[in-house]
Design a protein around this motif. Structure first.
Motif, mmCIF file in Angstrom:
data_model
loop_
_atom_site.group_PDB
_atom_site.id
_atom_site.type_symbol
_atom_site.label_atom_id
_atom_site.label_comp_id
_atom_site.label_asym_id
_atom_site.label_seq_id
_atom_site.Cartn_x
_atom_site.Cartn_y
_atom_site.Cartn_z
ATOM 1 N N PRO A 200 -41.164 -23.175 -13.872
ATOM 2 C CA PRO A 200 -41.927 -24.431 -13.872
ATOM 3 C C PRO A 200 -41.133 -25.605 -13.317
ATOM 4 O O PRO A 200 -41.712 -26.614 -12.915
ATOM 5 C CB PRO A 200 -42.270 -24.645 -15.355
ATOM 6 N N ILE A 201 -39.799 -25.485 -13.287
ATOM 7 C CA ILE A 201 -38.988 -26.608 -12.796
ATOM 8 C C ILE A 201 -38.902 -26.583 -11.268
ATOM 9 O O ILE A 201 -39.090 -27.592 -10.602
ATOM 10 C CB ILE A 201 -37.588 -26.586 -13.445
ATOM 11 N N THR A 202 -38.646 -25.399 -10.711
ATOM 12 C CA THR A 202 -38.460 -25.313 -9.245
ATOM 13 C C THR A 202 -39.693 -24.807 -8.506
ATOM 14 O O THR A 202 -39.755 -24.893 -7.291
ATOM 15 C CB THR A 202 -37.316 -24.337 -8.924
ATOM 16 N N HIS A 203 -40.629 -24.234 -9.270
ATOM 17 C CA HIS A 203 -41.781 -23.533 -8.679
ATOM 18 C C HIS A 203 -41.352 -22.332 -7.838
ATOM 19 O O HIS A 203 -42.103 -21.878 -6.979
ATOM 20 C CB HIS A 203 -42.688 -24.472 -7.868
ATOM 21 N N ARG A 204 -40.146 -21.824 -8.089
ATOM 22 C CA ARG A 204 -39.757 -20.568 -7.441
ATOM 23 C C ARG A 204 -40.518 -19.434 -8.125
ATOM 24 O O ARG A 204 -40.588 -19.385 -9.356
ATOM 25 C CB ARG A 204 -38.251 -20.295 -7.601
ATOM 26 N N ILE A 205 -41.059 -18.530 -7.308
ATOM 27 C CA ILE A 205 -41.785 -17.399 -7.875
ATOM 28 C C ILE A 205 -41.282 -16.095 -7.268
ATOM 29 O O ILE A 205 -40.772 -16.083 -6.143
ATOM 30 C CB ILE A 205 -43.323 -17.501 -7.653
ATOM 31 N N THR A 206 -41.411 -15.037 -8.026
ATOM 32 C CA THR A 206 -41.130 -13.698 -7.507
ATOM 33 C C THR A 206 -42.355 -12.837 -7.768
ATOM 34 O O THR A 206 -42.808 -12.728 -8.916
ATOM 35 C CB THR A 206 -39.914 -13.053 -8.215
ATOM 36 N N ASN A 207 -42.905 -12.275 -6.709
ATOM 37 C CA ASN A 207 -44.055 -11.367 -6.815
ATOM 38 C C ASN A 207 -43.702 -10.043 -6.153
ATOM 39 O O ASN A 207 -42.913 -10.017 -5.207
ATOM 40 C CB ASN A 207 -45.280 -11.943 -6.089
ATOM 41 N N TYR A 208 -44.320 -8.993 -6.649
ATOM 42 C CA TYR A 208 -44.140 -7.673 -6.037
ATOM 43 C C TYR A 208 -45.497 -7.033 -5.776
ATOM 44 O O TYR A 208 -46.476 -7.343 -6.458
ATOM 45 C CB TYR A 208 -43.389 -6.716 -6.978
ATOM 46 N N ILE A 209 -45.497 -6.124 -4.829
ATOM 47 C CA ILE A 209 -46.631 -5.196 -4.688
ATOM 48 C C ILE A 209 -46.091 -3.799 -4.960
ATOM 49 O O ILE A 209 -45.079 -3.392 -4.372
ATOM 50 C CB ILE A 209 -47.254 -5.254 -3.279
ATOM 51 N N HIS A 210 -46.743 -3.098 -5.882
ATOM 52 C CA HIS A 210 -46.451 -1.686 -6.142
ATOM 53 C C HIS A 210 -47.686 -0.872 -5.770
ATOM 54 O O HIS A 210 -48.814 -1.390 -5.761
ATOM 55 C CB HIS A 210 -46.173 -1.412 -7.631
ATOM 56 N N PHE A 211 -47.476 0.409 -5.504
ATOM 57 C CA PHE A 211 -48.596 1.320 -5.292
ATOM 58 C C PHE A 211 -48.438 2.506 -6.243
ATOM 59 O O PHE A 211 -47.350 3.096 -6.318
ATOM 60 C CB PHE A 211 -48.635 1.809 -3.835
ATOM 61 N N HIS A 212 -49.493 2.820 -6.972
ATOM 62 C CA HIS A 212 -49.485 3.971 -7.877
ATOM 63 C C HIS A 212 -50.524 4.977 -7.387
ATOM 64 O O HIS A 212 -51.584 4.584 -6.874
ATOM 65 C CB HIS A 212 -49.824 3.542 -9.310
ATOM 66 N N PHE A 213 -50.194 6.260 -7.570
ATOM 67 C CA PHE A 213 -51.026 7.300 -6.967
ATOM 68 C C PHE A 213 -51.604 8.226 -8.022
ATOM 69 O O PHE A 213 -51.047 8.372 -9.114
ATOM 70 C CB PHE A 213 -50.190 8.078 -5.943
ATOM 71 N N LYS A 214 -52.704 8.868 -7.617
ATOM 72 C CA LYS A 214 -53.412 9.732 -8.577
ATOM 73 C C LYS A 214 -52.562 10.908 -9.017
ATOM 74 O O LYS A 214 -52.771 11.476 -10.091
ATOM 75 C CB LYS A 214 -54.709 10.245 -7.936
ATOM 76 N N ASP A 215 -51.603 11.338 -8.154
ATOM 77 C CA ASP A 215 -50.765 12.481 -8.537
ATOM 78 C C ASP A 215 -49.629 12.065 -9.473
ATOM 79 O O ASP A 215 -48.729 12.844 -9.757
ATOM 80 C CB ASP A 215 -50.192 13.177 -7.287
ATOM 81 N N GLY A 216 -49.674 10.791 -9.939
ATOM 82 C CA GLY A 216 -48.681 10.325 -10.912
ATOM 83 C C GLY A 216 -47.449 9.703 -10.271
ATOM 84 O O GLY A 216 -46.611 9.124 -10.969
#
Ligand SMILES: C[S@@+](CC[C@H](N)C(=O)[O-])C[C@H]1O[C@@H](n2cnc3c(N)ncnc32)[C@H](O)[C@@H]1O
Length: 282
Positions: A200-216
């Motif tokens: 909230p002070i710097t507005h720095r954010i870290t986001n990720y994209i993951h992919f999960h599959f039906k075969d686990g």
């Protein structure tokens, strides 16, 4: 509306392959998965066409896609008109090579109307264009007002006199909290939008994209984003400071989750998660 829906995506109207392929982390191609989950280049191209025609009064021909990644939007743009030219700029040679193979080469003769530059978006290129686009928040890598203003001023110099700069932003209170959102995709994989950190002070954010599959199997942190979270007032002020005029916010005015109807708006109702476009003239 959840923030994951704020990634432009396929969230409204993903393309559906005739025979859904099977996916697994063992064989997955992260760029292919990204395009399937996050991008809707046809819709975005149509939006650019519409905004340009309405505001400038002639059809747009040349598009420069900053942070182009696999250059899917550039390829789609060029495909949609025989006069069209597309320029993509990205730092990463591997993503450009992937895009050349999978998106540009399949254009055939039209690929001659595409040029990809492997360089920093802040470095100059010889061509001036009708439209410069910076989408999927990629320009949020710029962490200070000074850096952002300089980038915007550089974009302005790259536009023809009657050109347009288009960029997007997301927000809403959901945008500021850690959250994981899963979106099942056709073909048997799940796109996971992971808002990991927000300061909230710097507005720095870290986001990720993951992919999960039906075969686990899982492809964790397929993509990582270290950004500053920018607000619309900050961005409109910085565009003006960089010399842009006629700065407008295009807000999604549709009242369902299936359609998009971005219209210029000066005021909007607050929402938990939203995505908006900004348009500005040099
Ligand atoms: C999230 S991807 C954007 C992909 C695509 N344009 C989209 O709309 O989804 C961000 C891209 O920006 C590139 N990039 C990061 N910093 C850059 C810079 N300073 N100059 C050019 N490209 C940069 C990365 O290599 C990456 O391919």
């Amino acid at each position: 509306m959840a923030l994951q829906s704020a990634r432009r995506s396929a969230r409204k109207g993903s393309r559906k392959p005739a025979k859904p392929p099977r996916f697994s982390a063992k064989t997955a191609d992260k760029h292919d998965l990204y395009q399937r989950s996050v991008q809707d280049a046809e819709t975005e191209s149509r939006f650019i066409e519409k905004v340009f025609k309405k505001r400038v009064g002639r059809p747009a021909e040349s598009l420069r896609e900053d942070f182009c990644g696999t250059a899917l939007l550039t390829a789609t743009w060029v495909k949609r008109g025989p006069q069209r030219r597309g320029i993509g700029i990205d730092l990463d040679p591997s993503v450009l090579a992937w895009g050349t193979k999978h998106n540009i080469a399949p254009l055939g003769d039209a690929s001659e109307r595409v040029k990809l530059y492997q360089q920093d978006v802040r470095d100059s290129i010889p061509e001036k264009v009708d439209v410069i686009g910076a989408f999927n928040f990629s320009y949020w890598i710029f962490m200070t007002r000074d850096e952002m203003r300089k980038y915007f001023a550089h974009v302005r110099r790259g536009l023809k006199k009657d050109g347009i700069f288009l960029l997007d932003a997301y927000g809403g209170w959901d945008a500021q909290e850690p959250m994981l959102e899963n979106r099942p995709m056709r073909g048997g994989f799940t796109y996971v939008w992971d808002q990991d950190k927000f300061c909230p002070i710097t507005h720095r954010i870290t986001n990720y994209i993951h992919f999960h599959f039906k075969d686990g199997t899982k492809l964790e942190r397929a993509f990582t984003y270290e950004w500053r979270y920018w607000t619309l007032p900050e961005l409109t002020e910085l565009l003006a400071e960089a010399g842009f005029r006629d700065i407008e916010v295009y807000w999604d005015t549709s009242d369902d989750d299936v359609h998009e109807a971005y219209k210029p708006r000066k005021r909007a109702e607050n929402q938990p998660g939203w995505l908006a476009y900004l348009a500005a003239r040099p």
